[in-house]
Design a protein around this motif. Structure first.
Motif, short mmCIF file in Angstrom:
data_model
loop_
_atom_site.label_atom_id
_atom_site.label_comp_id
_atom_site.label_asym_id
_atom_site.label_seq_id
_atom_site.Cartn_x
_atom_site.Cartn_y
_atom_site.Cartn_z
N LEU A 166 40.13 -10.15 34.55
CA LEU A 166 40.53 -10.36 35.94
C LEU A 166 41.61 -9.37 36.37
O LEU A 166 41.53 -8.79 37.47
N SER A 167 42.60 -9.15 35.53
CA SER A 167 43.67 -8.22 35.91
C SER A 167 43.16 -6.79 36.02
O SER A 167 43.58 -6.05 36.92
N THR A 170 41.90 -13.32 31.48
CA THR A 170 42.99 -12.66 32.20
C THR A 170 42.94 -11.14 32.05
O THR A 170 43.31 -10.41 32.96
N ALA A 175 33.83 -13.14 36.13
CA ALA A 175 34.91 -12.16 36.05
C ALA A 175 34.41 -10.82 35.55
O ALA A 175 34.77 -9.75 36.09
N LEU A 203 47.23 -10.01 44.10
CA LEU A 203 46.28 -10.57 43.15
C LEU A 203 46.47 -9.96 41.77
O LEU A 203 46.44 -10.67 40.75
N TYR A 204 46.70 -8.66 41.74
CA TYR A 204 46.94 -8.01 40.45
C TYR A 204 48.21 -8.56 39.80
O TYR A 204 48.23 -8.87 38.60
N LEU A 213 49.68 -14.13 34.68
CA LEU A 213 48.91 -15.10 33.90
C LEU A 213 48.58 -14.54 32.52
O LEU A 213 48.62 -15.27 31.51
N GLY A 214 48.24 -13.26 32.46
CA GLY A 214 47.94 -12.63 31.18
C GLY A 214 49.13 -12.64 30.25
O GLY A 214 49.02 -12.95 29.05
N THR A 218 47.43 -12.06 38.38
CA THR A 218 46.60 -12.07 37.17
C THR A 218 47.35 -11.47 35.98
O THR A 218 47.18 -11.92 34.84
N ALA A 274 41.21 -6.63 39.27
CA ALA A 274 42.14 -6.65 40.40
C ALA A 274 42.84 -5.30 40.57
O ALA A 274 43.08 -4.86 41.71
#
Length: 557
Positions: free
Chosen positions: A188-189, A185, A141, A214-215, A221-222, A218, A192
């Protein structure tokens, strides 16, 4: 054209890695992975982690309080059954336990931990191994995020090495909490978001939609990982507003649509959090007192543990502080230089995101601390986005400074020595930490006292512990007690009292000390319990001559 110039400018400072550095990074990565899994069950399974097991099992603190009283002698294993998976409790019980007693913790990590426990068990090593495995996902990541930022082969690998050997990330990779997942997260965010905002992404509508989806995923999820992820989202919102410059309507619409999807997805947890705000405030009151001078010293320490940490905390001696303070100042200087260099040598789209990841969380926590005397901004577990930004800045500085196109040969040698020194500092930190039974992130001086309590009781002949201590203290202690130790307890509640007032026993019945035990101990007693014991013609003395242990020996007068 401007994007091409920026890419060329970055690449001129970041040529491919030299062969020696490739081998060094691979070695550091391997050592960092090893440190994440070695002696996973050695350190004290402290308060926060026992509550992770409690939530994962589907039980509540209220259930323990109701079923545990002076009427029955219990064992450490009896307490731990409330922290183990069984057929009586389901995933819905886990969610209910969080919603009613821990509303400040979103459920994603705990749901994952429940499935993990069903596969691998609920031992200390098994519960901690989930965080360790998640921390391994941080490596690809962070490579992606560094590539999106710098479009260079050198910086992502340098970043991986720094994250791999960072004492901070190794430490929280070995804790059964959500901090590794929060790190993942956040990275990744952010990656993204950068991917979705790439100029070339606008040329392909399908790719653009997928990138923003995708953003949104993520970011959701965050939000379901940690409440403070909201400040990562705030950093992203500010970044979009500045970079799009209020003129790129398409980007604005796409971002706020993705943000709205993330917010809608998070709404159930958000509503529960808002409804229980007073409970959350009460359970985090521990972080509301400290002096400004102490706060500043904690800030320096919080920055330095990103690269060097040998477990020195607020109880450190003058000799230990004399060693650590200069190191902390040097690390602070390195971070300052890295941020300055980043702002001078990279375009706004690069340095702005990194600064915002650091600033939004830091300022949100620091301003109330300065005004009201708190210390949340100096608690490393709340500073995950700050560490992500700091390490990316340092990775860029180090990879640029050893570039043949940027520095003179002598200066390059100095920076190469610094890289090796930094990696060695991380290796030393990891080595010391891997052999320790306690560390600053698990309660510091309190933990050392609890370890001594457990050692004292375990060495006793046929011991019995009598206590009405907070259940938050008794659960961690149970993991250090031998099976032959018995307990006569009627614990006080910690979180559940805020919603279950009936659990607060106004006039508890005093315990009757049973016969047949070799040595009797009183652990963290209330004044009421002490008085009740003394009225039964017992004498109470410090167990080892140290009243700070809160362990007392009970003997018949």
């Amino acid at each position: 054209m401007e994007s091409t110039k920026n890419r060329d400018r970055l690449n001129s400072h970041n040529p491919p890695l030299e062969k020696w550095l490739r081998f060094l990074i691979i070695a550091v990565l391997a050592i960092g992975i090893l440190f994440r899994f070695v002696n996973l069950d050695r350190k004290f399974y402290w308060i926060d982690e026992t509550y992770t097991s409690l939530r994962v099992s589907g039980y509540t603190e209220a259930e323990i309080i109701k079923k545990t009283s002076y009427q029955k002698i219990t064992s450490p294993s009896d307490l731990q059954k409330y922290q183990q998976i069984n057929s009586e409790k389901t995933l819905s019980d886990t969610l209910n336990s969080l919603a009613t007693e821990d509303p400040q913790h979103p459920p994603l990590y705990y749901v994952l931990a429940r499935f993990w426990a069903q596969l691998f068990g609920t031992s200390v090593a098994a519960m901690r191994s989930l965080a360790a495995v998640i921390s391994l996902l941080v490596f690809p990541a962070v490579y992606w995020l560094a590539w999106e930022l710098f479009e260079s082969a050198a910086v992502p690998w340098m970043a991986i090495a720094i994250f791999a050997i960072s004492p901070y990330h190794i430490l929280f990779a070995q804790e059964a909490r959500q901090y590794s997942l929060w790190t993942l997260t956040t990275i990744l965010s952010s990656a993204a978001l950068l991917r979705a905002m790439r100029p070339e992404s606008t040329q392909n509508n399908l790719a653009l939609i997928l990138s923003w989806a995708l953003y949104a995923g993520t970011a959701t999820l965050g939000l379901y990982t940690h409440l403070l992820f909201v400040w990562v989202a705030a950093a992203h919102a500010i970044y979009v507003a500045v970079i799009a410059n209020w003129r790129d309507v398409k980007t604005f619409i796409a971002y706020y649509a993705a943000g709205m999807f993330a917010l809608i997805g998070f709404m159930p947890s958000l509503i529960n959090t808002v409804e229980n705000f007073n409970q959350i405030k009460s359970t985090t009151a521990w972080a509301e007192q400290t002096s400004l001078l102490r706060l500043v010293s904690r800030w320096v320490g919080a920055v330095s543990i990103a690269f060097f940490d040998i477990g020195i905390d607020g109880s450190a001696s003058a000799t230990e502080l004399a060693l650590v303070i200069p190191v902390g100042i040097m690390i602070l200087a390195l971070v300052g230089i890295a941020l300055y260099f980043l702002c001078r040598q990279t375009p706004k789209r690069v340095w702005l995101l990194i600064l915002l990841l650091i600033a939004t969380t830091a300022l949100f926590l620091a301003v109330p601390d300065i005004l009201k005397g708190g210390r949340r901004s100096a608690n490393p577990r709340y500073l995950v986005p700050c560490y992500v930004g700091i390490k990316l800045a340092v990775a860029y500085l180090l990879s640029a400074k050893i570039s043949n196109n940027f520095e003179k040969l002598k200066q390059q040698k100095l920076w190469k020595i610094l890289i090796v020194t930094l990696f060695c500092a991380g290796i030393i930190s990891g080595g010391v930490s891997s052999q320790a039974d306690s560390w600053w992130n698990k309660g510091s001086g309190w933990l050392r006292a609890e370890l001594e309590v457990a050692a004292t009781v375990n060495q006793a002949r046929n011991p019995l512990i009598v206590s009405d201590a907070n259940i938050a203290y008794i659960m961690p202690l149970s993991y250090r007690l031998q099976p032959q130790v018995k307990l006569l307890i009627e614990p006080r509640c910690y979180t559940s009292c805020y919603k279950n007032r009936e659990l607060v026993r106004k006039k508890p019945q005093p315990p009757k000390i049973p016969g047949g035990f070799g040595e009797l101990f009183l652990y963290r007693p209330s004044s009421t319990l002490r008085s009740a014991i003394e009225q039964q013609n017992y004498q109470i003395d410090p167990a080892v001559g140290n009243v700070e242990l809160n362990l007392w020996k009970i003997t018949k007068k």
